[in-house]
Design a protein around this motif. Structure first.
Motif, PDB file in Angstrom:
ATOM      1  N   PRO A 348       0.827  -1.210   0.000  1.00 14.54           N
ATOM      2  CA  PRO A 348       0.000   0.000   0.000  1.00 14.54           C
ATOM      3  C   PRO A 348       0.859   1.256   0.000  1.00 14.54           C
ATOM      4  CG  PRO A 348       0.031  -1.010   2.176  1.00 14.54           C
ATOM      5  CD  PRO A 348       0.723  -1.971   1.255  1.00 14.54           C
ATOM      6  N   VAL A 349       0.481   2.243  -0.831  1.00 16.99           N
ATOM      7  CA  VAL A 349       1.266   3.476  -0.958  1.00 16.99           C
ATOM      8  C   VAL A 349       0.323   4.672  -0.986  1.00 16.99           C
ATOM      9  CG1 VAL A 349       3.170   2.343  -2.185  1.00 16.99           C
ATOM     10  CG2 VAL A 349       1.290   3.373  -3.487  1.00 16.99           C
ATOM     11  N   ARG A 350       0.906   5.847  -0.758  1.00 13.10           N
ATOM     12  CA  ARG A 350       0.139   7.089  -0.749  1.00 13.10           C
ATOM     13  C   ARG A 350       1.059   8.239  -1.128  1.00 13.10           C
ATOM     14  NH1 ARG A 350      -0.775  10.944   3.616  1.00 13.10           N
ATOM     15  NH2 ARG A 350      -2.743  12.074   3.327  1.00 13.10           N
ATOM     16  N   ILE A 351       0.583   9.152  -1.967  1.00 12.19           N
ATOM     17  CA  ILE A 351       1.337  10.371  -2.274  1.00 12.19           C
ATOM     18  C   ILE A 351       1.026  11.388  -1.181  1.00 12.19           C
ATOM     19  CG2 ILE A 351       1.700  12.264  -3.894  1.00 12.19           C
ATOM     20  CD1 ILE A 351       2.729   9.602  -4.939  1.00 12.19           C
ATOM     21  N   ASP A 352       2.051  11.751  -0.418  1.00  9.96           N
ATOM     22  CA  ASP A 352       1.846  12.709   0.660  1.00  9.96           C
ATOM     23  C   ASP A 352       1.377  14.046   0.063  1.00  9.96           C
ATOM     24  OD1 ASP A 352       3.053  15.065   2.408  1.00  9.96           O
ATOM     25  OD2 ASP A 352       2.786  13.335   3.729  1.00  9.96           O
ATOM     26  N   PRO A 353       0.249  14.584   0.530  1.00 11.35           N
ATOM     27  CA  PRO A 353      -0.288  15.802  -0.084  1.00 11.35           C
ATOM     28  C   PRO A 353       0.599  17.023   0.085  1.00 11.35           C
ATOM     29  CG  PRO A 353      -1.543  15.217   1.885  1.00 11.35           C
ATOM     30  CD  PRO A 353      -0.628  14.073   1.591  1.00 11.35           C
ATOM     31  N   LYS A 354       1.459  17.016   1.091  1.00 13.67           N
ATOM     32  CA  LYS A 354       2.324  18.164   1.344  1.00 13.67           C
ATOM     33  C   LYS A 354       3.648  18.055   0.594  1.00 13.67           C
ATOM     34  CE  LYS A 354       4.489  20.828   5.088  1.00 13.67           C
ATOM     35  NZ  LYS A 354       4.703  20.913   6.560  1.00 13.67           N
ATOM     36  N   THR A 355       4.315  16.917   0.717  1.00 18.16           N
ATOM     37  CA  THR A 355       5.644  16.764   0.113  1.00 18.16           C
ATOM     38  C   THR A 355       5.614  16.246  -1.321  1.00 18.16           C
ATOM     39  OG1 THR A 355       5.940  14.477   0.867  1.00 18.16           O
ATOM     40  CG2 THR A 355       6.580  16.236   2.392  1.00 18.16           C
ATOM     41  N   ARG A 356       4.479  15.653  -1.730  1.00 20.24           N
ATOM     42  CA  ARG A 356       4.327  15.027  -3.039  1.00 20.24           C
ATOM     43  C   ARG A 356       5.297  13.862  -3.231  1.00 20.24           C
ATOM     44  NH1 ARG A 356       6.389  18.946  -5.267  1.00 20.24           N
ATOM     45  NH2 ARG A 356       6.215  20.369  -3.500  1.00 20.24           N
ATOM     46  N   HIS A 357       5.732  13.297  -2.114  1.00 18.87           N
ATOM     47  CA  HIS A 357       6.591  12.111  -2.117  1.00 18.87           C
ATOM     48  C   HIS A 357       5.767  10.918  -1.648  1.00 18.87           C
ATOM     49  CE1 HIS A 357       9.976   9.462  -1.539  1.00 18.87           C
ATOM     50  NE2 HIS A 357       9.632   9.295  -0.281  1.00 18.87           N
ATOM     51  N   ILE A 358       6.173   9.734  -2.046  1.00 21.05           N
ATOM     52  CA  ILE A 358       5.417   8.528  -1.757  1.00 21.05           C
ATOM     53  C   ILE A 358       5.698   8.011  -0.345  1.00 21.05           C
ATOM     54  CG2 ILE A 358       7.147   6.926  -2.695  1.00 21.05           C
ATOM     55  CD1 ILE A 358       4.738   5.409  -4.003  1.00 21.05           C
ATOM     56  N   THR A 359       4.635   7.726   0.407  1.00 20.64           N
ATOM     57  CA  THR A 359       4.741   7.036   1.701  1.00 20.64           C
ATOM     58  C   THR A 359       4.509   5.552   1.429  1.00 20.64           C
ATOM     59  OG1 THR A 359       3.957   8.956   2.951  1.00 20.64           O
ATOM     60  CG2 THR A 359       3.738   6.797   4.009  1.00 20.64           C
ATOM     61  N   GLN A 360       5.365   4.692   1.962  1.00 19.96           N
ATOM     62  CA  GLN A 360       5.317   3.268   1.601  1.00 19.96           C
ATOM     63  C   GLN A 360       5.973   2.424   2.687  1.00 19.96           C
ATOM     64  OE1 GLN A 360       7.786   2.991  -1.967  1.00 19.96           O
ATOM     65  NE2 GLN A 360       9.141   4.544  -1.125  1.00 19.96           N
TER      66      GLN A 360
END
Length: 394
Positions: A348-360
């Motif tokens: 599962p992954v998510r694009i952090d809305p603030k940094t625009r980097h992937i959380t994984q």
């Protein structure tokens, strides 16, 4: 003062000495420029980007949001900021791409940030791993990783293994310096000591002297970062030939046992420990689908961090195309990508809305032999990890 994409494009045409063409109706096809090394010692990255991106589109029936996709590939050859900037300017001005993707090396990504910002072209980083990249343009997103993201949990794990003294040995450029800083900071917090920091030139091919320094340091382990390809093979070969494993110096890394090179290491790689966000051996339906899609396109292609970065990068571009109806609207596209969540081949992954980097998720991996093949076996999940590097820089 804000400038429209059309105004900036006109200015760029003028700068290039080219006439400004009249505005055209929105084309039915979406143009995606992929920038990376397609020649030279790092050419495998370009090939993996191409395979991952094209396999994703094929898996969606050949279109994204009902639109044909036209890929335009540009070869940087390697770390070459000046040439990369020229290529990206050409993609924006001459080829009129709607989206950009790729970028292996941090200096290349940083060099194009002003162009990306001015033209408002959504750009997905498939690989370059220095934390600060996404800060340089609000139109940058990243589907790869950062060295802080994968190194902090590894440093925590190392301390729990009762390792007290570690040497860091990194390639001397942006990601390597991030890796060194991340390990040193977190290992120190956990009570450990980095007894020596070694920085190796990016062009070096002789790792023997560096490995001898590691062996003489009295350290229990070496934490290393090198760019994928020939440097990994050279360093691991020197690690084995100089008897570090036999001397009890544990190997700790991130992408150094990359699937693209893994079989070339031979049995000397067995037991090497890394922390990373993806393994080709990851067990999940999404990864099975990814591997099958790659093999359908090319039986010889490798499922690794570069090809999965491109696959997931195209998923993000797919969602941006959906949100904009295929029209050029950088702000609307970015709004759709911020906070985007999905099940990646890596988990599962998510694009952090603030940094625009992937959380994984980040996984502890050990090289094992399964049948005749070496694999990066995931032995522990550290759970979802953000990019720690941006907070550390404040």
């Amino acid at each position: 003062m804000s400038f429209s994409r059309r105004a900036i494009t006109s200015a760029l045409f003028a700068a290039c000495g080219l006439a400004v063409l009249p505005a055209q109706a929105q084309a039915q096809s979406i143009k995606v420029g992929i920038v990376g090394p397609f020649s030279g010692p790092f050419a495998h990255y370009g090939a993996l980007f191409k395979s991952g991106a094209e396999a994703y589109v094929a898996s969606q029936g050949g279109k994204l949001a009902g639109k044909e996709v036209e890929f335009i590939y540009r070869d940087t050859g390697g770390p070459n900021p000046g040439q990369t900037r020229a290529l990206v300017q050409e993609l924006i001005v001459k080829d009129k791409v709607d989206y950009l993707g790729g970028f292996v090396f941090t200096p290349n990504a940083l060099a194009v940030a002003p162009l990306i910002q001015q033209s408002q072209t959504p750009t997905v980083i498939f690989n370059a791993a220095t934390s600060s990249i996404t800060e340089k343009s609000e139109y940058f997103l990243r589907t790869s990783y950062t060295l802080w993201q994968v190194t902090v949990p590894l440093a925590q794990w190392a301390a729990k293994q009762n390792l007290k003294k570690v040497v860091t040995a990194v390639t001397d450029y942006g990601p390597g310096l991030d890796a060194e800083a991340a390990f040193k900071a977190e290992f120190g917090k956990q009570g450990g000591t980095v007894v020596e920091t070694i920085r190796m030139p990016i062009a070096t091919t002789d790792f023997g002297p560096f490995v001898q320094r590691i062996k003489a340091s009295g350290a229990q382990a070496v934490y290393t970062f090198l760019p994928g390809g020939p440097p990994n093979l050279g360093f691991v070969k020197a690690y084995n030939e100089n008897g570090l494993a036999k001397a009890g110096v544990q190997f700790l890394g991130t992408a150094e046992t990359d699937e693209f090179d893994l079989q070339k290491f031979g049995d000397g790689a067995i037991g090497l420990t890394t922390a990373f966000h993806y393994s080709g051996a990851h067990e999940s339906p999404a990864n099975k689908q990814f591997v099958e899609a790659l093999k359908k396109r090319d039986a010889n292609v490798v499922a690794n961090y570069a090809s999965v970065g491109a696959w997931d990068g195209m998923h993000v571009i797919h969602k941006m195309i959906e949100a904009t109806g295929g029209k050029r609207d950088g702000a609307k596209a970015l709004a759709a990508a911020r906070g985007l969540q999905w099940e990646s081949p890596r988990g599962p992954v998510r694009i952090d809305p603030k940094t625009r980097h992937i959380t994984q998720n980040v996984y502890l991996r050990k090289v094992e032999k399964q049948g005749m093949q070496l694999v990066n076996k995931e032995v522990q999940s550290f759970g979802p990890q953000p990019d720690f590097g941006l907070d550390a820089a404040k």
